[in-house]
Design an enzyme around this catalytic site. Structure first.
Site, PDB file in Angstrom:
ATOM      1  N   ASP A 133     -67.200 -56.507  38.430  1.00 44.68           N
ATOM      2  CA  ASP A 133     -65.856 -56.809  38.907  1.00 44.68           C
ATOM      3  C   ASP A 133     -65.868 -56.964  40.434  1.00 44.68           C
ATOM      4  O   ASP A 133     -65.059 -56.374  41.145  1.00 44.68           O
ATOM      5  CB  ASP A 133     -64.873 -55.719  38.455  1.00 44.68           C
ATOM      6  CG  ASP A 133     -63.420 -56.085  38.764  1.00 44.68           C
ATOM      7  OD1 ASP A 133     -63.146 -57.282  38.996  1.00 44.68           O
ATOM      8  OD2 ASP A 133     -62.565 -55.169  38.783  1.00 44.68           O
ATOM      9  N   HIS A 176     -61.077 -45.616  39.559  1.00 43.58           N
ATOM     10  CA  HIS A 176     -62.084 -45.595  38.499  1.00 43.58           C
ATOM     11  C   HIS A 176     -63.481 -45.642  39.097  1.00 43.58           C
ATOM     12  O   HIS A 176     -63.653 -46.019  40.250  1.00 43.58           O
ATOM     13  CB  HIS A 176     -61.895 -46.787  37.554  1.00 43.58           C
ATOM     14  CG  HIS A 176     -61.579 -48.071  38.265  1.00 43.58           C
ATOM     15  ND1 HIS A 176     -60.281 -48.498  38.457  1.00 43.58           N
ATOM     16  CD2 HIS A 176     -62.353 -49.014  38.862  1.00 43.58           C
ATOM     17  CE1 HIS A 176     -60.287 -49.645  39.121  1.00 43.58           C
ATOM     18  NE2 HIS A 176     -61.537 -49.980  39.395  1.00 43.58           N
ATOM     19  N   GLN A 244     -65.214 -49.849  33.634  1.00 37.55           N
ATOM     20  CA  GLN A 244     -64.531 -49.130  34.723  1.00 37.55           C
ATOM     21  C   GLN A 244     -63.714 -47.997  34.119  1.00 37.55           C
ATOM     22  O   GLN A 244     -62.660 -48.243  33.520  1.00 37.55           O
ATOM     23  CB  GLN A 244     -63.634 -50.102  35.510  1.00 37.55           C
ATOM     24  CG  GLN A 244     -64.417 -51.089  36.359  1.00 37.55           C
ATOM     25  CD  GLN A 244     -63.591 -52.295  36.794  1.00 37.55           C
ATOM     26  OE1 GLN A 244     -63.022 -53.008  35.968  1.00 37.55           O
ATOM     27  NE2 GLN A 244     -63.537 -52.546  38.085  1.00 37.55           N
ATOM     28  N   ARG A 274     -59.238 -49.172  52.346  1.00 37.13           N
ATOM     29  CA  ARG A 274     -58.347 -49.887  51.428  1.00 37.13           C
ATOM     30  C   ARG A 274     -58.453 -49.185  50.082  1.00 37.13           C
ATOM     31  O   ARG A 274     -59.480 -49.233  49.422  1.00 37.13           O
ATOM     32  CB  ARG A 274     -58.773 -51.346  51.283  1.00 37.13           C
ATOM     33  CG  ARG A 274     -58.004 -52.130  50.207  1.00 37.13           C
ATOM     34  CD  ARG A 274     -58.783 -53.374  49.822  1.00 37.13           C
ATOM     35  NE  ARG A 274     -58.130 -54.248  48.864  1.00 37.13           N
ATOM     36  CZ  ARG A 274     -58.245 -54.135  47.534  1.00 37.13           C
ATOM     37  NH1 ARG A 274     -58.911 -53.149  46.999  1.00 37.13           N
ATOM     38  NH2 ARG A 274     -57.666 -55.018  46.745  1.00 37.13           N
ATOM     39  N   ASP A 276     -58.029 -48.875  46.490  1.00 37.39           N
ATOM     40  CA  ASP A 276     -57.870 -49.874  45.432  1.00 37.39           C
ATOM     41  C   ASP A 276     -57.062 -49.330  44.261  1.00 37.39           C
ATOM     42  O   ASP A 276     -57.246 -48.189  43.840  1.00 37.39           O
ATOM     43  CB  ASP A 276     -59.266 -50.287  44.934  1.00 37.39           C
ATOM     44  CG  ASP A 276     -59.205 -51.354  43.859  1.00 37.39           C
ATOM     45  OD1 ASP A 276     -58.642 -52.429  44.139  1.00 37.39           O
ATOM     46  OD2 ASP A 276     -59.698 -51.114  42.743  1.00 37.39           O
ATOM     47  N   GLU A 318     -53.472 -50.611  48.118  1.00 33.44           N
ATOM     48  CA  GLU A 318     -53.504 -51.850  47.349  1.00 33.44           C
ATOM     49  C   GLU A 318     -52.669 -51.599  46.105  1.00 33.44           C
ATOM     50  O   GLU A 318     -53.128 -50.999  45.134  1.00 33.44           O
ATOM     51  CB  GLU A 318     -54.939 -52.238  46.985  1.00 33.44           C
ATOM     52  CG  GLU A 318     -55.036 -53.680  46.499  1.00 33.44           C
ATOM     53  CD  GLU A 318     -55.127 -53.814  44.990  1.00 33.44           C
ATOM     54  OE1 GLU A 318     -54.854 -54.912  44.478  1.00 33.44           O
ATOM     55  OE2 GLU A 318     -55.470 -52.842  44.306  1.00 33.44           O
ATOM     56  N   HIS A 387     -58.956 -62.241  47.489  1.00 32.09           N
ATOM     57  CA  HIS A 387     -59.998 -62.465  46.478  1.00 32.09           C
ATOM     58  C   HIS A 387     -59.434 -62.450  45.060  1.00 32.09           C
ATOM     59  O   HIS A 387     -60.110 -62.834  44.120  1.00 32.09           O
ATOM     60  CB  HIS A 387     -61.063 -61.383  46.626  1.00 32.09           C
ATOM     61  CG  HIS A 387     -60.552 -60.044  46.183  1.00 32.09           C
ATOM     62  ND1 HIS A 387     -59.577 -59.366  46.886  1.00 32.09           N
ATOM     63  CD2 HIS A 387     -60.830 -59.293  45.097  1.00 32.09           C
ATOM     64  CE1 HIS A 387     -59.293 -58.241  46.243  1.00 32.09           C
ATOM     65  NE2 HIS A 387     -60.037 -58.165  45.162  1.00 32.09           N
ATOM     66  N   ASP A 388     -58.205 -61.933  44.913  1.00 31.07           N
ATOM     67  CA  ASP A 388     -57.629 -61.824  43.573  1.00 31.07           C
ATOM     68  C   ASP A 388     -56.825 -63.058  43.206  1.00 31.07           C
ATOM     69  O   ASP A 388     -56.583 -63.942  44.032  1.00 31.07           O
ATOM     70  CB  ASP A 388     -56.748 -60.570  43.482  1.00 31.07           C
ATOM     71  CG  ASP A 388     -57.565 -59.323  43.154  1.00 31.07           C
ATOM     72  OD1 ASP A 388     -58.605 -59.458  42.483  1.00 31.07           O
ATOM     73  OD2 ASP A 388     -57.155 -58.231  43.580  1.00 31.07           O
ATOM     74  N   ARG A 512     -61.609 -65.836  39.025  1.00 30.19           N
ATOM     75  CA  ARG A 512     -61.302 -65.493  40.423  1.00 30.19           C
ATOM     76  C   ARG A 512     -62.469 -65.855  41.342  1.00 30.19           C
ATOM     77  O   ARG A 512     -62.292 -65.977  42.554  1.00 30.19           O
ATOM     78  CB  ARG A 512     -60.995 -63.990  40.543  1.00 30.19           C
ATOM     79  CG  ARG A 512     -59.663 -63.603  39.923  1.00 30.19           C
ATOM     80  CD  ARG A 512     -59.438 -62.110  39.980  1.00 30.19           C
ATOM     81  NE  ARG A 512     -60.447 -61.369  39.231  1.00 30.19           N
ATOM     82  CZ  ARG A 512     -60.521 -60.039  39.197  1.00 30.19           C
ATOM     83  NH1 ARG A 512     -59.664 -59.310  39.879  1.00 30.19           N
ATOM     84  NH2 ARG A 512     -61.463 -59.440  38.496  1.00 30.19           N
TER      85      ARG A 512
HETATM   86  C1  OTU Z   1     -57.737 -54.563  42.298  1.00 31.42           C
HETATM   87  O1  OTU Z   1     -56.726 -55.414  41.803  1.00 31.42           O
HETATM   88  C2  OTU Z   1     -58.787 -55.434  42.930  1.00 31.42           C
HETATM   89  O2  OTU Z   1     -58.226 -56.160  43.991  1.00 31.42           O
HETATM   90  C3  OTU Z   1     -59.388 -56.324  41.881  1.00 31.42           C
HETATM   91  O3  OTU Z   1     -60.288 -57.251  42.418  1.00 31.42           O
HETATM   92  C4  OTU Z   1     -60.049 -55.434  40.870  1.00 31.42           C
HETATM   93  O4  OTU Z   1     -60.469 -56.223  39.785  1.00 31.42           O
HETATM   94  C5  OTU Z   1     -59.130 -54.342  40.338  1.00 31.42           C
HETATM   95  O5  OTU Z   1     -58.347 -53.710  41.349  1.00 31.42           O
HETATM   96  C6  OTU Z   1     -59.896 -53.255  39.668  1.00 31.42           C
HETATM   97  O6  OTU Z   1     -60.638 -52.517  40.596  1.00 31.42           O
HETATM   98  O7  OTU Z   1     -55.002 -55.961  38.840  1.00 31.42           O
HETATM   99  O8  OTU Z   1     -55.415 -58.475  39.463  1.00 31.42           O
HETATM  100  O9  OTU Z   1     -51.412 -52.918  41.392  1.00 31.42           O
HETATM  101  O10 OTU Z   1     -52.781 -55.041  40.490  1.00 31.42           O
HETATM  102  O11 OTU Z   1     -55.335 -53.002  41.718  1.00 31.42           O
HETATM  103  C7  OTU Z   1     -55.729 -57.513  40.405  1.00 31.42           C
HETATM  104  C8  OTU Z   1     -52.762 -52.904  41.577  1.00 31.42           C
HETATM  105  C9  OTU Z   1     -55.467 -56.132  39.915  1.00 31.42           C
HETATM  106  C10 OTU Z   1     -53.497 -53.916  40.708  1.00 31.42           C
HETATM  107  C11 OTU Z   1     -54.750 -54.214  41.398  1.00 31.42           C
HETATM  108  C12 OTU Z   1     -55.824 -54.981  40.773  1.00 31.42           C
END
Ligand code: OTU
Length: 637
Positions: A133, A176, A244, A274, A276, A318, A387-388, A512
């Protein structure tokens, strides 16, 4: 003779700041919050946990390098360092940018050209092998991913950044671990201490009960929130991917273990952690297990601990959540609470893309006016892309307030940005379409979503120009809206979607990766070739940073007022600071020229232009002419 103060002898003023005194003062300031939080979260174990934390703090104080102890004192003298108008962030994958952490250190001039003072390196701790991931499945918190380098390289990079007045932000995955983490392996093998680090269930009873109210985060590649382990004959909680495993933060041993991790990272010189996926850190049956009050208590408690141990390190939350849940992470609603210093403004991001697609700003104006203000000591990170995926967090209520149907609008945005809507300029893809709810999200690079990819393919200079204006418009908002603006790696060069991830089996499932390409330094070199796309966009981004740095009112503490222009194609806001003046931005998302009167936006006749886009002009008398995608940055003393 003019009176003057003679400079005292250096020896007279040298103050010996004893570490013990500093610690005692910090404990007086933050200790009550720490104790209160621990008592609230872990009533049965509070005494023992506080004793453990005390021992950790003491050990940490001894280990903290002298240069970072000095940084602690400096940061206490300048607690608003991250709110300065010249603060601009750059987000990168270290390996994709420059192979290794040392490689990153070799490209700091490039970042300097962009006015960057905050470098966010995507996950860099040792991840599981294969699918990870993007590094968000951590197998060792005390090791750097070997491909990238070592912990010493990380500390070295922090020093190099600090020498240039740049700051280091890294990811800490707190919700996680990877199933390969030693804690998880011990848990899997049946070690009772580590079983309690996670959530295990012998049968489906509890998972079924929880799942009645849980949201699916990755419905396509990781459906459900629990994973069956054949060897352990147990279900384990996995909000994200199967590999995870969610940590059980209601276990005080998890709290202590993660504090140790945080303190260790702060001792490498990390300025911003940050955190996560924080919304998921606490679970309760009958809820969606996101944003529970205990999460906020957890963050405040961790914050207090960090403020005692390593005041130079701050937190960025985040939490990509609905608007009504978002602002609490930076302390809205309880300004006396010190939660995270920074949080992602996903509302602004989503609404920028919504406005570009519709050519209308009324939904953005209405939604942002409804958001509560945040305490002046906290700030947003504002961004256009990351990145998301883009999750279309537009509520039905906000859509209804402008006469739109929420579901239909979100559905439109998904279609528009995958390029399937008539007249769409975008090229992107759908991420995690959930057939049960009809919800889809969007992948794609900023340049591709703005139309640069299509225009280049069509060799159409007119549309290429328009697409560049779109990119400039949304970045011009992000660079002035408040807090730390983030430039996502490659956007300064107009980097398009990259399909090469499809060739890597560890990545192919997750689109992504289309907006996480490797940096191509030969493309970057074109920034110096006049007339190229890269030169245009790079100069634009550097210019935004330079102009931003020159506006005192763009300090993060300046109050935000989202204005309500009479023309709904315009988006406008002001930043007010009693001692730093006023800043106003007006942006035209429509495709007709709009003429606006700056007095109508609350500007004084003295308002002057600091920057414009797409040929916007201000005439004496305050008449502002904004061509399509034009904008103006106005300053008043
Ligand atoms: C984050 O995002 C990270 O930015 C992702 O890249 C990871 O895949 C994920 O955590 C797991 O570690 O659902 O679509 O409200 O929305 O934590 C992105 C928070 C995600 C989540 C966010 C998550």
């Amino acid at each position: 003779m003019a009176p003057h103060l003679s400079p005292p002898d250096a020896a007279d003023v040298e103050v010996d700041l004893e570490l013990v005194d500093l610690l005692a003062a910090r404990r007086r300031r933050h200790g009550a919050i720490l104790r209160h939080g621990i008592a609230a979260l872990y009533p049965a174990a509070a005494g023992a946990l506080l004793a453990t934390l005390d021992a950790l703090l003491e050990q940490h104080a001894v280990r903290r390098p002298a240069n970072l102890r000095a940084r602690d004192v400096l940061r206490e003298a300048e607690p608003d360092w991250f709110q300065q108008p010249d603060m601009v962030g750059y987000v990168m994958y270290g390996d994709r940018f420059a192979d290794t952490l040392r490689g990153v250190g070799g490209h700091l001039d490039y970042l300097g050209e962009l006015g960057v003072r905050y470098v966010h390196l995507m996950p860099l701790l040792r991840a599981r092998e294969g699918e990870s991931d993007g590094g968000y499945a951590v197998a060792a918190y005390d090791e750097v991913e070997p491909r990238l380098g070592t912990m010493a390289d990380l500390a070295g990079l922090a020093d190099a950044l600090h020498d240039r007045e740049m700051n280091l932000c890294i990811d800490l995955v707190v919700n996680h671990t990877a199933e390969e983490h030693p804690w998880a392996q011990a848990a899997r093998a049946g070690d009772p201490r580590y079983r309690d680090f996670y959530f295990f269930f012998p049968d489906r009873e509890m998972p079924d009960r929880y799942e009645r109210t849980l949201r699916e985060v990755f419905p396509t590649f990781a459906p459900g929130s629990f994973t069956w382990l054949d060897d352990a004959q147990r279900w384990v909680w996995t909000t994200f991917n199967e590999f995870q495993w969610d940590l059980n933060w209601s276990n005080p041993a998890v709290f202590a273990a993660m504090v140790e991790v945080m303190l260790h990272l702060s001792n490498q010189g990390v300025d911003v952690l940050r955190l996560d996926a924080v919304p998921f850190m606490w679970k309760r049956e009958g809820t969606d297990c996101e944003n529970l009050p205990e999460v906020h208590t957890l963050l405040c408690t961790l914050r207090a601990l960090m403020a005692i141990a390593s005041p130079a390190t701050i937190f960025k939350a985040e939490a990509i959540v609905a608007p009504e849940e978002l602002t609490a992470y930076v302390g809205a609603g309880s300004p006396e609470r010190h939660e995270c210093e920074l949080a992602y403004h996903n509302q602004l991001m989503v609404l920028l893309w919504s406005s570009l697609a519709t050519g209308e700003a009324k939904l953005m104006t209405t939604s942002l006016r409804r958001l509560p203000s945040i305490p002046s000591r906290a700030s947003w990170v504002t961004y256009v892309r990351c990145h998301d995926d883009i999750g279309w967090a537009i509520t039905d209520e906000n859509a209804a307030a402008v006469g739109w149907d929420g579901w239909a609008h979100r559905d439109f945005l998904v279609d528009f940005y995958r390029g399937e809507f008539p007249l769409s300029f975008a090229r992107g893809d759908v991420f995690q379409f959930n057939p049960e709810t009809g919800d889809g999200r969007t992948s794609g690079s900023a340049a591709s979503l703005c139309g640069i990819e299509r225009a280049l393919e069509a060799e159409d200079p007119v549309h290429l120009d328009i697409a560049c204006r779109r990119l400039e418009l949304v970045y011009a908002v992000a660079y002035s809206f408040g807090g730390v603006p983030l430039l996502y790696m490659g956007d300064e060069l107009g980097v398009r979607n990259d399909a090469s991830y499809l060739d890597d089996p560890a990545l192919a499932d997750d689109n992504r990766w289309m907006h996480r390409p490797r940096m191509d330094w030969s493309v970057a070199a074109r920034r110096q070739v006049p007339g190229t796309l890269e030169a245009r966009l790079f100069e634009m981004m550097a210019g935004l940073a330079g102009d931003r740095a020159s506006v005192a009112a763009l300090h993060g503490a300046a109050r935000l007022e989202v204005l309500q222009p009479t023309d709904s194609h315009l988006f406008a806001f002001a930043r007010h600071h009693p001692d730093r003046g006023r800043f106003t931005m007006v942006a035209n998302f429509g495709n007709l020229t709009v003429v606006a009167d700056t007095a109508g936006l609350g500007c004084s006749p003295g308002a002057a232009v600091r920057r414009t886009g797409a040929g916007a002009t201000l005439e004496p008398g305050g008449v502002l002419t904004l061509p399509p995608l034009g904008y103006a940055w106005l300053v008043e003393p």
